[in-house]
Design a protein around this motif. Sequence first.
Motif, PDB file in Angstrom:
ATOM      1  N   VAL A  12       0.823  -1.217   0.000  1.00 25.77           N
ATOM      2  CA  VAL A  12       0.000   0.000   0.000  1.00 25.77           C
ATOM      3  C   VAL A  12       0.857   1.269   0.000  1.00 25.77           C
ATOM      4  O   VAL A  12       0.355   2.363   0.237  1.00 25.77           O
ATOM      5  N   CYS A  13       2.164   1.108  -0.306  1.00 25.58           N
ATOM      6  CA  CYS A  13       3.044   2.280  -0.283  1.00 25.58           C
ATOM      7  C   CYS A  13       2.707   3.238  -1.431  1.00 25.58           C
ATOM      8  O   CYS A  13       2.491   2.816  -2.566  1.00 25.58           O
ATOM      9  N   ARG A  14       2.663   4.541  -1.112  1.00 23.71           N
ATOM     10  CA  ARG A  14       2.390   5.561  -2.131  1.00 23.71           C
ATOM     11  C   ARG A  14       3.403   6.697  -2.021  1.00 23.71           C
ATOM     12  O   ARG A  14       3.103   7.857  -2.296  1.00 23.71           O
ATOM     13  N   ALA A  15       4.645   6.338  -1.639  1.00 25.39           N
ATOM     14  CA  ALA A  15       5.630   7.373  -1.323  1.00 25.39           C
ATOM     15  C   ALA A  15       6.163   8.127  -2.545  1.00 25.39           C
ATOM     16  O   ALA A  15       6.636   9.248  -2.408  1.00 25.39           O
ATOM     17  N   CYS A  16       6.121   7.512  -3.730  1.00 24.51           N
ATOM     18  CA  CYS A  16       6.685   8.156  -4.932  1.00 24.51           C
ATOM     19  C   CYS A  16       5.544   8.567  -5.866  1.00 24.51           C
ATOM     20  O   CYS A  16       5.004   7.712  -6.588  1.00 24.51           O
ATOM     21  N   ARG A  71       5.261  10.051  -8.752  1.00 29.75           N
ATOM     22  CA  ARG A  71       5.364   9.774 -10.185  1.00 29.75           C
ATOM     23  C   ARG A  71       5.127   8.285 -10.458  1.00 29.75           C
ATOM     24  O   ARG A  71       4.455   7.902 -11.422  1.00 29.75           O
ATOM     25  N   LEU A  72       5.643   7.429  -9.592  1.00 37.15           N
ATOM     26  CA  LEU A  72       5.492   5.985  -9.805  1.00 37.15           C
ATOM     27  C   LEU A  72       4.078   5.513  -9.474  1.00 37.15           C
ATOM     28  O   LEU A  72       3.552   4.609 -10.129  1.00 37.15           O
ATOM     29  N   VAL A  73       3.469   6.126  -8.471  1.00 39.40           N
ATOM     30  CA  VAL A  73       2.078   5.788  -8.162  1.00 39.40           C
ATOM     31  C   VAL A  73       1.204   6.129  -9.374  1.00 39.40           C
ATOM     32  O   VAL A  73       0.378   5.319  -9.823  1.00 39.40           O
ATOM     33  N   ASP A  74       1.406   7.322  -9.939  1.00 42.87           N
ATOM     34  CA  ASP A  74       0.642   7.725 -11.130  1.00 42.87           C
ATOM     35  C   ASP A  74       0.843   6.732 -12.264  1.00 42.87           C
ATOM     36  O   ASP A  74      -0.101   6.329 -12.925  1.00 42.87           O
ATOM     37  N   TRP A  75       2.105   6.375 -12.506  1.00 38.38           N
ATOM     38  CA  TRP A  75       2.426   5.523 -13.655  1.00 38.38           C
ATOM     39  C   TRP A  75       1.873   4.105 -13.481  1.00 38.38           C
ATOM     40  O   TRP A  75       1.234   3.566 -14.382  1.00 38.38           O
ATOM     41  N   ARG A  76       2.075   3.526 -12.302  1.00 43.98           N
ATOM     42  CA  ARG A  76       1.629   2.135 -12.113  1.00 43.98           C
ATOM     43  C   ARG A  76       0.101   2.063 -12.246  1.00 43.98           C
ATOM     44  O   ARG A  76      -0.443   1.094 -12.764  1.00 43.98           O
ATOM     45  N   GLU A  77      -0.578   3.108 -11.776  1.00 42.47           N
ATOM     46  CA  GLU A  77      -2.045   3.086 -11.822  1.00 42.47           C
ATOM     47  C   GLU A  77      -2.551   3.463 -13.224  1.00 42.47           C
ATOM     48  O   GLU A  77      -3.562   2.935 -13.688  1.00 42.47           O
ATOM     49  N   ARG A  83       0.247  -2.124  -8.264  1.00 40.63           N
ATOM     50  CA  ARG A  83       0.735  -1.712  -6.932  1.00 40.63           C
ATOM     51  C   ARG A  83       2.199  -2.128  -6.782  1.00 40.63           C
ATOM     52  O   ARG A  83       2.765  -2.758  -7.674  1.00 40.63           O
ATOM     53  N   PRO A  84       2.813  -1.798  -5.646  1.00 39.18           N
ATOM     54  CA  PRO A  84       4.194  -2.255  -5.432  1.00 39.18           C
ATOM     55  C   PRO A  84       4.248  -3.786  -5.382  1.00 39.18           C
ATOM     56  O   PRO A  84       3.275  -4.435  -4.995  1.00 39.18           O
ATOM     57  N   LEU A  85       5.415  -4.322  -5.772  1.00 36.48           N
ATOM     58  CA  LEU A  85       5.577  -5.771  -5.770  1.00 36.48           C
ATOM     59  C   LEU A  85       6.386  -6.245  -4.568  1.00 36.48           C
ATOM     60  O   LEU A  85       7.441  -5.699  -4.275  1.00 36.48           O
ATOM     61  N   ALA A 140      15.156  -3.526  -6.493  1.00 31.42           N
ATOM     62  CA  ALA A 140      15.643  -2.325  -5.813  1.00 31.42           C
ATOM     63  C   ALA A 140      14.534  -1.290  -5.699  1.00 31.42           C
ATOM     64  O   ALA A 140      14.468  -0.532  -4.737  1.00 31.42           O
ATOM     65  N   VAL A 141      13.663  -1.251  -6.705  1.00 29.33           N
ATOM     66  CA  VAL A 141      12.507  -0.348  -6.707  1.00 29.33           C
ATOM     67  C   VAL A 141      11.281  -1.215  -6.960  1.00 29.33           C
ATOM     68  O   VAL A 141      11.306  -2.083  -7.827  1.00 29.33           O
ATOM     69  N   ARG A 142      10.217  -0.985  -6.198  1.00 23.97           N
ATOM     70  CA  ARG A 142       9.104  -1.946  -6.207  1.00 23.97           C
ATOM     71  C   ARG A 142       7.908  -1.549  -7.052  1.00 23.97           C
ATOM     72  O   ARG A 142       6.946  -2.302  -7.162  1.00 23.97           O
ATOM     73  N   CYS A 143       7.958  -0.362  -7.634  1.00 25.73           N
ATOM     74  CA  CYS A 143       6.869   0.048  -8.532  1.00 25.73           C
ATOM     75  C   CYS A 143       7.412   0.239  -9.936  1.00 25.73           C
ATOM     76  O   CYS A 143       8.552   0.676 -10.113  1.00 25.73           O
ATOM     77  N   GLY A 159      14.345   2.021   1.659  1.00 27.63           N
ATOM     78  CA  GLY A 159      13.879   1.673   3.006  1.00 27.63           C
ATOM     79  C   GLY A 159      13.214   0.299   3.034  1.00 27.63           C
ATOM     80  O   GLY A 159      13.410  -0.484   3.969  1.00 27.63           O
ATOM     81  N   TRP A 160      12.439   0.004   1.968  1.00 28.22           N
ATOM     82  CA  TRP A 160      11.793  -1.321   1.885  1.00 28.22           C
ATOM     83  C   TRP A 160      12.827  -2.418   1.653  1.00 28.22           C
ATOM     84  O   TRP A 160      12.734  -3.509   2.204  1.00 28.22           O
ATOM     85  N   LEU A 161      13.808  -2.097   0.804  1.00 28.41           N
ATOM     86  CA  LEU A 161      14.882  -3.057   0.522  1.00 28.41           C
ATOM     87  C   LEU A 161      15.631  -3.374   1.818  1.00 28.41           C
ATOM     88  O   LEU A 161      15.886  -4.540   2.143  1.00 28.41           O
TER      89      LEU A 161
HETATM   90 FE1  SF4 Z   1       6.776   2.967  -2.304  1.00 26.18          FE
HETATM   91 FE2  SF4 Z   1       8.941   1.897  -3.444  1.00 26.18          FE
HETATM   92 FE3  SF4 Z   1       6.691   2.177  -4.843  1.00 26.18          FE
HETATM   93 FE4  SF4 Z   1       8.128   4.327  -4.165  1.00 26.18          FE
HETATM   94  S1  SF4 Z   1       8.768   2.672  -5.542  1.00 26.18           S
HETATM   95  S2  SF4 Z   1       5.875   4.102  -4.034  1.00 26.18           S
HETATM   96  S3  SF4 Z   1       8.884   3.723  -2.113  1.00 26.18           S
HETATM   97  S4  SF4 Z   1       6.989   0.864  -3.035  1.00 26.18           S
END
Ligand code: SF4
Length: 231
Positions: free
Chosen positions: A12-16, A18-24, A42-44, A114-117, A134-136
Motif C-alpha cells: 500500500v506504499c504511495r511514497a513516490c 510519479r510511480l504511483v501515477d504511472w503504475r495506476e 501496486r508495489p511488488l 531495488a525499486v518496487r513500482c 527503506g523497503w529493501l
Molecule cells: Fe513505495 Fe517503493 Fe513504490 Fe516508491 S517505488 S511508491 S517507495 S513501493
Amino acid sequence: ADLDELDARVSVCRACPRLVDWREHVAGVKRRAFADQPYWGRPLPGFGDPLPKLLIMGLAPAAHGGNRTGRMFTGDQSGDWLFRALHRAGIANSSIAEHAADGQKLFGARMISAVRCAPPDNKPTVDERDCCAGWLDAELADLLPWVRAVLALGSFGWDATLNAVRRAGGTVPAPKPKFGHGEIAVLHTPAGKPLTVIGCFHPSQQNTFTGKLTEEMLDDVMGRARDLAGL
Ligand code: SF4
C-alpha cells in the motif's frame, strides 16, 4: 511472518508520486493483449524462499509484466528468460512464469527488486531509488542472515546490492567493485559472513534482442551463482 507483514505494508506504499501515477495509469489503460485481465498496479513484494541462500536482485517491475500479474518477473519476456534459466539450473520448479497462481516455486532462492513500482521507461529516478531503499533494507534485514550469494541483474541491481549491504552494516571492498557480466565481489554480512555478489546482464529485451546476453551466458552465471550459494 515478518516478511508477510512487510509485504502487506509495502503493497500500500504511495511514497513516490510519479510511480504511483504511472503504475495506476498503466493498470487503467492496459495493453490490448491483456485487456480482459485485472492489473495489479501496486508495489511488488519479493518472491521465493523466505530463508534464501541465493538472492536475485532486479531493478523494478515491468509495466505489463509484474505490474500486471502482481509477481516479479512474471508475465513478460525478461521473466521468461530468467525463469527458463532458473529452471535449467534446478532453482525453479517450472520454466514458465505466467501469472501469480501458476504454482511457480523457487528452491533456496528469492527475487527482490531495488525499486518496487513500475517506472516509466524502466528508469526510476535517484530520489525514487533512495525512497524505496527503506523497503529493501527492511527485507534484507530478515534475509541477510541466510544469504550466501546475490545474482545482481544489471549495474542498477549491482549498485543497489552493494549499497544496501553497506547500509546494513556489512562490508564492501574499496574501491567499489565494478559491475560486469560474470564479475564477482566478495562482501561481508553484518554478522561477518562472506557474501558473494555476481553480476549478470539484465535479461531485458534491450540485451536479449541484441545478443548482448545469450541464454548460454545467462546459464553460465546462473550456475555459478547457484554453486556460490551452496544450492
Ligand atoms: Fe513505495 Fe517503493 Fe513504490 Fe516508491 S517505488 S511508491 S517507495 S513501493
